[in-house]
Design a protein around this motif. Structure first.
Motif, PDB file in Angstrom:
ATOM      1  N   ASN A 125       8.720  -0.531 -74.368  1.00  0.00           N
ATOM      2  CA  ASN A 125       8.995   0.034 -75.689  1.00  0.00           C
ATOM      3  C   ASN A 125       9.850   1.293 -75.612  1.00  0.00           C
ATOM      4  N   ASN A 126      10.078   1.811 -74.406  1.00  0.00           N
ATOM      5  CA  ASN A 126      11.016   2.929 -74.249  1.00  0.00           C
ATOM      6  C   ASN A 126      12.462   2.486 -74.455  1.00  0.00           C
ATOM      7  N   GLN A 166      11.913  -3.868 -84.055  1.00  0.00           N
ATOM      8  CA  GLN A 166      11.625  -2.575 -84.675  1.00  0.00           C
ATOM      9  C   GLN A 166      12.398  -2.405 -85.975  1.00  0.00           C
ATOM     10  N   GLU A 218       3.584   3.560 -77.792  1.00  0.00           N
ATOM     11  CA  GLU A 218       4.503   4.665 -78.082  1.00  0.00           C
ATOM     12  C   GLU A 218       5.371   4.914 -76.854  1.00  0.00           C
ATOM     13  N   THR A 220       6.506   6.645 -73.656  1.00  0.00           N
ATOM     14  CA  THR A 220       5.690   7.358 -72.671  1.00  0.00           C
ATOM     15  C   THR A 220       6.521   7.773 -71.469  1.00  0.00           C
TER      16      THR A 220
END
Length: 323
Positions: A125-126, A166, A218, A220
């Motif tokens: 998700n980064n 997203q 999220e 990280t």
């Protein structure tokens, strides 16, 4: 009279056949009842075993949460020499299952498992933030794929898919979702197996990639104290895989205390200054807890994502998955 005597053997034969049919029917009914009873007993036993396994696993997750909370209070960093990183070998839970409670001897419950630092893996998700692909993170993931000898073009495929999901996801700030947005929305990826829906990914690639990537809720940081050499070499563009392996060997004896300490060690080892510390850290807030409970013929495998909250002193279970 003569006719009656002639019919007597025939009647006796019919009576015998009828008696045999009734006996067969009775045996069939009794056997069916016994079979149904056995099925019901086995079903109840399976339900009991399932409940016992779930309660054991719930206790194991509570134990893991306690270990992580204690570790967060005792240290500001997380490394592989701390108690949470020690796996639990197969352990018999003596006297948890009552003796002689069933005819098939269920046996003792056996628990095993381990805790994995989720931030020792690359958080997919980064790759994107608010529907926009992050080129820096895309390059990091591409280098990781190269280090794992996987096709580098898969990085762009994953990044674009995550960004699109997203961008089309319904806004959480609004209580109303229009039909058009709900139809066009792409479900977000939440586990590594979801990559199989993307072109170019297959089960063999996922097998090689599974221990190096994760989906976290999220953006990280990567924990340099726990990340493997392949990921460290991908995170620091100037670091070769051999140099990253040497860095991993160094931290086994003395974990990095802080970023200045890490920078000094890299300067001493490789003559390189640590200039880019974006999304790099020495502690973690997300951990994967893997557990296995075996009770006789029944087995339960569980993976849970646990998050440290309240300045690392408390924990919260993000999700639990059985398989």
């Amino acid at each position: 009279m003569t006719r009656a005597l002639k019919l007597l053997p025939t009647q006796r034969g019919v009576a015998i056949v009828t008696a045999l049919l009734l006996a067969t029917l009775a045996v069939t009914i009794v056997a069916s009842l016994f079979w149904q009873q056995q099925v019901q007993v086995r079903s109840i036993e399976n339900q009991r075993l399932q409940l016992q396994k779930e309660w054991i696993m719930r206790g194991a997750l509570d134990w893991a949460s306690m270990i992580l909370s204690a570790g967060g209070r005792q240290s500001s960093i997380d490394d592989l020499g701390q108690p949470w990183a020690t796996p639990l070998a197969e352990t018999r839970l003596d006297q948890y299952v009552e003796e002689n409670q069933s005819s098939d001897h269920v046996g003792d419950a056996v628990l095993s498992g381990n805790i994995v630092d989720a931030q020792s893996r690359y958080n997919l998700n980064n790759l994107s933030l608010n529907g926009v692909v992050n080129p820096v993170e895309l390059a990091i993931f591409g280098r990781l794929l190269i280090n794992l000898r996987l096709p580098v073009n898969l990085a762009a495929v994953a990044a674009q898919s995550i960004a699109k999901s997203q961008a089309t996801a319904p806004s959480t700030s609004s209580a109303q979702v229009t039909p058009a947005s709900s139809v066009n929305a792409i479900l977000p990826m939440m586990q590594v197996d979801d990559l199989l829906s993307l072109p170019g990914f297959n089960t063999e690639i996922l097998r090689q990639l599974r221990d190096f990537v994760v989906f976290l809720p999220e953006v990280t940081m990567i924990n340099v104290n726990t990340a493997p050499a392949e990921l460290l070499a991908a995170r620091f563009a100037t670091l070769s895989l051999a140099q990253a392996t040497a860095l991993v060997a160094l931290r086994r004896s003395v974990p990095f205390r802080d970023i200045p300490n890490l920078s000094a060690q890299m300067k001493a080892l490789f003559g390189q200054d640590l200039t880019d510390i974006t999304n790099v850290g020495l502690s973690s807030n997300y951990f994967l807890v893997n557990g296995k409970v075996r009770m006789g013929r029944a087995t339960l495998n569980t993976t849970a994502l646990i998050q440290r909250i309240n300045s690392r002193t408390n924990t919260s279970i993000v999700w639990v998955r059985d398989y």
